[in-house]
Design a protein around this motif. Sequence first.
Motif, PDB file in Angstrom:
ATOM      1  N   LEU A  51      29.561  19.451  72.524  1.00 18.41           N
ATOM      2  CA  LEU A  51      30.064  20.222  73.652  1.00 18.41           C
ATOM      3  C   LEU A  51      29.135  21.391  73.969  1.00 18.41           C
ATOM      4  O   LEU A  51      28.859  21.687  75.134  1.00 18.41           O
ATOM      5  CB  LEU A  51      31.475  20.716  73.338  1.00 18.41           C
ATOM      6  CG  LEU A  51      32.250  21.374  74.456  1.00 18.41           C
ATOM      7  CD1 LEU A  51      32.490  20.378  75.583  1.00 18.41           C
ATOM      8  CD2 LEU A  51      33.564  21.914  73.950  1.00 18.41           C
ATOM      9  N   THR A  52      28.631  22.022  72.934  1.00 17.99           N
ATOM     10  CA  THR A  52      27.696  23.133  73.130  1.00 17.99           C
ATOM     11  C   THR A  52      26.405  22.645  73.790  1.00 17.99           C
ATOM     12  O   THR A  52      25.907  23.263  74.732  1.00 17.99           O
ATOM     13  CB  THR A  52      27.376  23.800  71.782  1.00 17.99           C
ATOM     14  OG1 THR A  52      28.595  24.235  71.197  1.00 17.99           O
ATOM     15  CG2 THR A  52      26.440  24.965  71.963  1.00 17.99           C
ATOM     16  N   ILE A  53      25.880  21.521  73.321  1.00 14.58           N
ATOM     17  CA  ILE A  53      24.644  20.981  73.896  1.00 14.58           C
ATOM     18  C   ILE A  53      24.844  20.555  75.342  1.00 14.58           C
ATOM     19  O   ILE A  53      23.968  20.745  76.186  1.00 14.58           O
ATOM     20  CB  ILE A  53      24.126  19.819  73.022  1.00 14.58           C
ATOM     21  CG1 ILE A  53      23.616  20.372  71.699  1.00 14.58           C
ATOM     22  CG2 ILE A  53      23.032  19.031  73.728  1.00 14.58           C
ATOM     23  CD1 ILE A  53      23.293  19.325  70.668  1.00 14.58           C
ATOM     24  N   SER A  54      26.022  20.009  75.668  1.00 10.63           N
ATOM     25  CA  SER A  54      26.271  19.588  77.052  1.00 10.63           C
ATOM     26  C   SER A  54      26.367  20.775  78.001  1.00 10.63           C
ATOM     27  O   SER A  54      26.195  20.616  79.207  1.00 10.63           O
ATOM     28  CB  SER A  54      27.547  18.749  77.137  1.00 10.63           C
ATOM     29  OG  SER A  54      28.690  19.559  76.971  1.00 10.63           O
ATOM     30  N   GLY A  55      26.641  21.959  77.480  1.00  6.85           N
ATOM     31  CA  GLY A  55      26.723  23.144  78.322  1.00  6.85           C
ATOM     32  C   GLY A  55      25.384  23.809  78.581  1.00  6.85           C
ATOM     33  O   GLY A  55      25.278  24.685  79.452  1.00  6.85           O
ATOM     34  N   ILE A  56      24.339  23.402  77.878  1.00  5.23           N
ATOM     35  CA  ILE A  56      23.026  24.033  78.039  1.00  5.23           C
ATOM     36  C   ILE A  56      22.458  23.868  79.454  1.00  5.23           C
ATOM     37  O   ILE A  56      21.972  24.847  80.033  1.00  5.23           O
ATOM     38  CB  ILE A  56      22.048  23.544  76.952  1.00  5.23           C
ATOM     39  CG1 ILE A  56      22.474  24.113  75.595  1.00  5.23           C
ATOM     40  CG2 ILE A  56      20.615  23.934  77.266  1.00  5.23           C
ATOM     41  CD1 ILE A  56      21.693  23.590  74.429  1.00  5.23           C
ATOM     42  N   PRO A  57      22.522  22.664  80.076  1.00  5.16           N
ATOM     43  CA  PRO A  57      21.991  22.570  81.444  1.00  5.16           C
ATOM     44  C   PRO A  57      22.691  23.502  82.422  1.00  5.16           C
ATOM     45  O   PRO A  57      22.059  24.116  83.281  1.00  5.16           O
ATOM     46  CB  PRO A  57      22.232  21.107  81.824  1.00  5.16           C
ATOM     47  CG  PRO A  57      22.324  20.381  80.552  1.00  5.16           C
ATOM     48  CD  PRO A  57      22.911  21.350  79.576  1.00  5.16           C
ATOM     49  N   TRP A  58      24.000  23.635  82.296  1.00  3.99           N
ATOM     50  CA  TRP A  58      24.730  24.527  83.192  1.00  3.99           C
ATOM     51  C   TRP A  58      24.352  25.973  82.919  1.00  3.99           C
ATOM     52  O   TRP A  58      24.203  26.777  83.830  1.00  3.99           O
ATOM     53  CB  TRP A  58      26.227  24.313  83.020  1.00  3.99           C
ATOM     54  CG  TRP A  58      27.070  25.021  84.034  1.00  3.99           C
ATOM     55  CD1 TRP A  58      26.686  25.465  85.262  1.00  3.99           C
ATOM     56  CD2 TRP A  58      28.435  25.369  83.912  1.00  3.99           C
ATOM     57  NE1 TRP A  58      27.722  26.055  85.905  1.00  3.99           N
ATOM     58  CE2 TRP A  58      28.821  26.004  85.100  1.00  3.99           C
ATOM     59  CE3 TRP A  58      29.375  25.192  82.917  1.00  3.99           C
ATOM     60  CZ2 TRP A  58      30.107  26.466  85.317  1.00  3.99           C
ATOM     61  CZ3 TRP A  58      30.655  25.646  83.146  1.00  3.99           C
ATOM     62  CH2 TRP A  58      31.015  26.277  84.336  1.00  3.99           C
ATOM     63  N   GLN A  66      27.077  35.461  85.116  1.00  2.35           N
ATOM     64  CA  GLN A  66      27.868  34.383  84.525  1.00  2.35           C
ATOM     65  C   GLN A  66      27.265  33.929  83.196  1.00  2.35           C
ATOM     66  O   GLN A  66      27.987  33.570  82.271  1.00  2.35           O
ATOM     67  CB  GLN A  66      27.943  33.185  85.473  1.00  2.35           C
ATOM     68  CG  GLN A  66      28.776  33.428  86.690  1.00  2.35           C
ATOM     69  CD  GLN A  66      28.742  32.228  87.621  1.00  2.35           C
ATOM     70  OE1 GLN A  66      27.775  31.469  87.608  1.00  2.35           O
ATOM     71  NE2 GLN A  66      29.776  32.076  88.416  1.00  2.35           N
ATOM     72  N   ARG A  67      25.955  33.934  83.115  1.00  2.00           N
ATOM     73  CA  ARG A  67      25.280  33.513  81.885  1.00  2.00           C
ATOM     74  C   ARG A  67      25.661  34.420  80.725  1.00  2.00           C
ATOM     75  O   ARG A  67      25.895  33.967  79.619  1.00  2.00           O
ATOM     76  CB  ARG A  67      23.772  33.521  82.094  1.00  2.00           C
ATOM     77  CG  ARG A  67      23.010  32.937  80.926  1.00  2.00           C
ATOM     78  CD  ARG A  67      21.516  32.922  81.167  1.00  2.00           C
ATOM     79  NE  ARG A  67      21.192  32.086  82.311  1.00  2.00           N
ATOM     80  CZ  ARG A  67      20.326  32.415  83.254  1.00  2.00           C
ATOM     81  NH1 ARG A  67      19.692  33.562  83.191  1.00  2.00           N
ATOM     82  NH2 ARG A  67      20.083  31.604  84.266  1.00  2.00           N
ATOM     83  N   ARG A  68      25.752  35.718  80.985  1.00  2.00           N
ATOM     84  CA  ARG A  68      26.105  36.677  79.940  1.00  2.00           C
ATOM     85  C   ARG A  68      27.521  36.406  79.408  1.00  2.00           C
ATOM     86  O   ARG A  68      27.753  36.381  78.205  1.00  2.00           O
ATOM     87  CB  ARG A  68      26.002  38.102  80.491  1.00  2.00           C
ATOM     88  CG  ARG A  68      26.257  39.169  79.487  1.00  2.00           C
ATOM     89  CD  ARG A  68      25.982  40.590  79.999  1.00  2.00           C
ATOM     90  NE  ARG A  68      26.356  40.834  81.374  1.00  2.00           N
ATOM     91  CZ  ARG A  68      25.473  41.022  82.381  1.00  2.00           C
ATOM     92  NH1 ARG A  68      24.180  40.991  82.131  1.00  2.00           N
ATOM     93  NH2 ARG A  68      25.880  41.250  83.603  1.00  2.00           N
ATOM     94  N   VAL A  69      28.470  36.150  80.316  1.00  2.00           N
ATOM     95  CA  VAL A  69      29.842  35.850  79.904  1.00  2.00           C
ATOM     96  C   VAL A  69      29.887  34.551  79.098  1.00  2.00           C
ATOM     97  O   VAL A  69      30.577  34.460  78.079  1.00  2.00           O
ATOM     98  CB  VAL A  69      30.771  35.766  81.139  1.00  2.00           C
ATOM     99  CG1 VAL A  69      32.149  35.272  80.758  1.00  2.00           C
ATOM    100  CG2 VAL A  69      30.863  37.116  81.812  1.00  2.00           C
ATOM    101  N   ALA A  70      29.150  33.539  79.538  1.00  2.00           N
ATOM    102  CA  ALA A  70      29.129  32.254  78.830  1.00  2.00           C
ATOM    103  C   ALA A  70      28.522  32.411  77.440  1.00  2.00           C
ATOM    104  O   ALA A  70      29.019  31.817  76.473  1.00  2.00           O
ATOM    105  CB  ALA A  70      28.346  31.224  79.638  1.00  2.00           C
ATOM    106  N   LEU A  71      27.483  33.195  77.316  1.00  2.00           N
ATOM    107  CA  LEU A  71      26.865  33.403  76.005  1.00  2.00           C
ATOM    108  C   LEU A  71      27.775  34.183  75.064  1.00  2.00           C
ATOM    109  O   LEU A  71      27.804  33.916  73.859  1.00  2.00           O
ATOM    110  CB  LEU A  71      25.516  34.106  76.162  1.00  2.00           C
ATOM    111  CG  LEU A  71      24.398  33.239  76.741  1.00  2.00           C
ATOM    112  CD1 LEU A  71      23.160  34.077  77.009  1.00  2.00           C
ATOM    113  CD2 LEU A  71      24.079  32.091  75.813  1.00  2.00           C
ATOM    114  N   ILE A  72      28.542  35.130  75.598  1.00  2.00           N
ATOM    115  CA  ILE A  72      29.507  35.859  74.763  1.00  2.00           C
ATOM    116  C   ILE A  72      30.577  34.903  74.255  1.00  2.00           C
ATOM    117  O   ILE A  72      30.936  34.913  73.071  1.00  2.00           O
ATOM    118  CB  ILE A  72      30.128  37.033  75.553  1.00  2.00           C
ATOM    119  CG1 ILE A  72      29.086  38.135  75.751  1.00  2.00           C
ATOM    120  CG2 ILE A  72      31.362  37.588  74.841  1.00  2.00           C
ATOM    121  CD1 ILE A  72      29.519  39.227  76.710  1.00  2.00           C
TER     122      ILE A  72
END
Length: 89
Positions: A51-58, A66-72
């Motif tokens: 699931l983590t790997i599938s989220g990398i392209p997004w 948004q990237r900062r929130v996703a990384l948190i």
Amino acid sequence: MLSERVAKKIFVWAIGLFILVSLLLSYLAGDLQIISNQAYWNIMLVLMGGLTISGIPWLLVMEGKQRRVALIGLGLSSAFYLIKIWFDF
């Protein structure tokens, strides 16, 4: 380059498959007791990695805020599983 729409679809499909497989595993491990608790968490760990790997392209095509929130969120969920693994062994 991958568009944000396609990357989001990949991640949403991965979440859907994750939910279905985790429900099936919960049923197999809990109600039917076909697989052990340790096997359940090992499979769930592999699924979380997928699931983590599938989220990398997004994550790569997101805008900065948004990237900062996703990384948190990714960091918090990773910390939870590391703590769980630490106390299991």
